[in-house]
Scaffold this motif. Structure first.
Motif, mmCIF file in Angstrom:
data_model
loop_
_atom_site.group_PDB
_atom_site.id
_atom_site.type_symbol
_atom_site.label_atom_id
_atom_site.label_comp_id
_atom_site.label_asym_id
_atom_site.label_seq_id
_atom_site.Cartn_x
_atom_site.Cartn_y
_atom_site.Cartn_z
ATOM 1 N N HIS A 158 0.847 -1.183 0.000
ATOM 2 C CA HIS A 158 0.000 0.000 0.000
ATOM 3 C C HIS A 158 0.884 1.235 0.000
ATOM 4 O O HIS A 158 1.931 1.255 0.640
ATOM 5 N N GLY A 159 0.471 2.237 -0.725
ATOM 6 C CA GLY A 159 1.224 3.478 -0.741
ATOM 7 C C GLY A 159 1.596 3.878 -2.155
ATOM 8 O O GLY A 159 1.227 3.229 -3.126
ATOM 9 N N THR A 160 2.340 4.946 -2.238
ATOM 10 C CA THR A 160 2.765 5.492 -3.516
ATOM 11 C C THR A 160 4.276 5.650 -3.502
ATOM 12 O O THR A 160 4.851 6.042 -2.491
ATOM 13 N N VAL A 161 4.897 5.349 -4.633
ATOM 14 C CA VAL A 161 6.344 5.447 -4.748
ATOM 15 C C VAL A 161 6.679 6.218 -6.018
ATOM 16 O O VAL A 161 6.021 6.036 -7.044
ATOM 17 N N ALA A 162 7.672 7.077 -5.944
ATOM 18 C CA ALA A 162 8.158 7.806 -7.113
ATOM 19 C C ALA A 162 9.620 7.451 -7.331
ATOM 20 O O ALA A 162 10.391 7.342 -6.376
ATOM 21 N N LEU A 163 9.984 7.261 -8.573
ATOM 22 C CA LEU A 163 11.363 6.972 -8.937
ATOM 23 C C LEU A 163 11.897 8.198 -9.672
ATOM 24 O O LEU A 163 11.417 8.529 -10.758
ATOM 25 N N VAL A 164 12.843 8.882 -9.064
ATOM 26 C CA VAL A 164 13.380 10.113 -9.640
ATOM 27 C C VAL A 164 14.899 10.040 -9.696
ATOM 28 O O VAL A 164 15.528 9.314 -8.927
ATOM 29 N N GLY A 165 15.476 10.774 -10.613
ATOM 30 C CA GLY A 165 16.927 10.827 -10.724
ATOM 31 C C GLY A 165 17.331 11.545 -11.993
ATOM 32 O O GLY A 165 16.509 11.806 -12.877
ATOM 33 N N GLU A 166 18.602 11.826 -12.085
ATOM 34 C CA GLU A 166 19.132 12.521 -13.250
ATOM 35 C C GLU A 166 19.060 11.638 -14.487
ATOM 36 O O GLU A 166 18.993 10.411 -14.384
ATOM 37 N N SER A 167 19.115 12.262 -15.630
ATOM 38 C CA SER A 167 19.170 11.535 -16.891
ATOM 39 C C SER A 167 20.404 10.636 -16.889
ATOM 40 O O SER A 167 21.495 11.053 -16.504
ATOM 41 N N GLY A 168 20.208 9.384 -17.267
ATOM 42 C CA GLY A 168 21.321 8.448 -17.314
ATOM 43 C C GLY A 168 21.645 7.775 -15.996
ATOM 44 O O GLY A 168 22.639 7.062 -15.887
ATOM 45 N N SER A 169 20.801 7.963 -14.990
ATOM 46 C CA SER A 169 21.106 7.389 -13.674
ATOM 47 C C SER A 169 20.617 5.950 -13.508
ATOM 48 O O SER A 169 20.892 5.329 -12.490
ATOM 49 N N GLY A 170 19.871 5.403 -14.488
ATOM 50 C CA GLY A 170 19.459 4.004 -14.432
ATOM 51 C C GLY A 170 17.985 3.766 -14.150
ATOM 52 O O GLY A 170 17.580 2.631 -13.918
ATOM 53 N N LYS A 171 17.168 4.821 -14.183
ATOM 54 C CA LYS A 171 15.737 4.664 -13.891
ATOM 55 C C LYS A 171 15.064 3.710 -14.868
ATOM 56 O O LYS A 171 14.362 2.782 -14.454
ATOM 57 N N SER A 172 15.260 3.906 -16.148
ATOM 58 C CA SER A 172 14.621 3.048 -17.159
ATOM 59 C C SER A 172 15.168 1.632 -17.096
ATOM 60 O O SER A 172 14.408 0.656 -17.221
ATOM 61 N N THR A 173 16.446 1.481 -16.886
ATOM 62 C CA THR A 173 17.051 0.156 -16.754
ATOM 63 C C THR A 173 16.443 -0.580 -15.563
ATOM 64 O O THR A 173 16.084 -1.757 -15.656
ATOM 65 N N PHE A 174 16.291 0.117 -14.453
ATOM 66 C CA PHE A 174 15.668 -0.466 -13.262
ATOM 67 C C PHE A 174 14.238 -0.900 -13.557
ATOM 68 O O PHE A 174 13.826 -2.016 -13.228
ATOM 69 N N LEU A 175 13.467 -0.031 -14.192
ATOM 70 C CA LEU A 175 12.065 -0.352 -14.496
ATOM 71 C C LEU A 175 11.946 -1.518 -15.474
ATOM 72 O O LEU A 175 11.023 -2.332 -15.360
ATOM 73 N N LEU A 176 12.861 -1.626 -16.424
ATOM 74 C CA LEU A 176 12.846 -2.768 -17.349
ATOM 75 C C LEU A 176 13.124 -4.078 -16.611
ATOM 76 O O LEU A 176 12.561 -5.117 -16.949
ATOM 77 N N CYS A 177 13.962 -4.029 -15.592
ATOM 78 C CA CYS A 177 14.236 -5.234 -14.793
ATOM 79 C C CYS A 177 13.040 -5.615 -13.936
ATOM 80 O O CYS A 177 12.599 -6.768 -13.954
ATOM 81 N N VAL A 178 12.501 -4.669 -13.180
ATOM 82 C CA VAL A 178 11.388 -4.997 -12.283
ATOM 83 C C VAL A 178 10.094 -5.212 -13.061
ATOM 84 O O VAL A 178 9.179 -5.863 -12.562
ATOM 85 N N GLY A 179 10.025 -4.700 -14.287
ATOM 86 C CA GLY A 179 8.884 -4.963 -15.161
ATOM 87 C C GLY A 179 9.007 -6.289 -15.887
ATOM 88 O O GLY A 179 8.171 -6.632 -16.705
ATOM 89 N N LEU A 180 10.089 -7.015 -15.589
ATOM 90 C CA LEU A 180 10.341 -8.359 -16.136
ATOM 91 C C LEU A 180 10.498 -8.352 -17.643
ATOM 92 O O LEU A 180 10.169 -9.319 -18.321
ATOM 93 N N ILE A 181 11.037 -7.259 -18.173
ATOM 94 C CA ILE A 181 11.301 -7.145 -19.603
ATOM 95 C C ILE A 181 12.749 -7.540 -19.902
ATOM 96 O O ILE A 181 13.001 -8.371 -20.756
ATOM 97 N N ASN A 182 13.694 -6.941 -19.183
ATOM 98 C CA ASN A 182 15.115 -7.262 -19.338
ATOM 99 C C ASN A 182 15.635 -7.807 -18.017
ATOM 100 O O ASN A 182 15.540 -7.131 -16.991
ATOM 101 N N PRO A 183 16.202 -9.005 -18.020
ATOM 102 C CA PRO A 183 16.696 -9.572 -16.759
ATOM 103 C C PRO A 183 17.984 -8.879 -16.303
ATOM 104 O O PRO A 183 18.744 -8.367 -17.115
ATOM 105 N N PRO A 184 18.222 -8.874 -14.997
ATOM 106 C CA PRO A 184 19.459 -8.277 -14.480
ATOM 107 C C PRO A 184 20.645 -9.212 -14.707
ATOM 108 O O PRO A 184 20.484 -10.400 -14.977
ATOM 109 N N THR A 185 21.833 -8.667 -14.571
ATOM 110 C CA THR A 185 23.051 -9.460 -14.606
ATOM 111 C C THR A 185 23.161 -10.309 -13.346
ATOM 112 O O THR A 185 23.569 -11.460 -13.367
ATOM 113 N N ARG A 186 22.747 -9.705 -12.220
ATOM 114 C CA ARG A 186 22.796 -10.369 -10.918
ATOM 115 C C ARG A 186 21.707 -9.788 -10.035
ATOM 116 O O ARG A 186 21.266 -8.671 -10.235
#
Length: 94
Positions: free
Chosen positions: A39-67
């Motif tokens: 329950h609750g709300t979460v925001a993911l913020v950061g500078e351009s190139g900091s890994g936000k989209s990469t993180f979302l692709l991993c947790v969205g089960l689109i691209n698997p992580p290295t580890r």
């Protein structure tokens, strides 16, 4: 470590590397630990190139992580690059 029942998403030691060439590796995510409660709300913020989209692709089960591992609703779905469930079915049903 297993997430508690009131955790929607749990990420442990998430790491993503991209091989640029034979001698160069880009470390996009470096050992991220992260939890989102059911329950609750979460925001993911950061500078351009900091890994936000990469993180979302991993947790969205689109691209698997290295580890690292990803658990959704207390169920482990990724253990490094290895899927623990049928990802297409899991994304569709959850």
């Amino acid at each position: 470590m297993t997430a508690s029942a009131d955790t929607l998403l749990s990420v442990r030691d998430l790491k993503v590397d991209f091989r640029i060439d034979r001698e160069t590796t880009l470390h996009a995510l470096k050992g991220i630990d992260f939890e989102i409660p059911s329950h609750g709300t979460v925001a993911l913020v950061g500078e351009s190139g900091s890994g936000k989209s990469t993180f979302l692709l991993c947790v969205g089960l689109i691209n698997p992580p290295t580890r690292g591992s990803v658990e959704v609703g207390g169920q482990r779905v990724l253990d490094g690059p290895r899927a623990c469930v049928d990802l297409r079915r899991f994304r569709r049903e959850n």
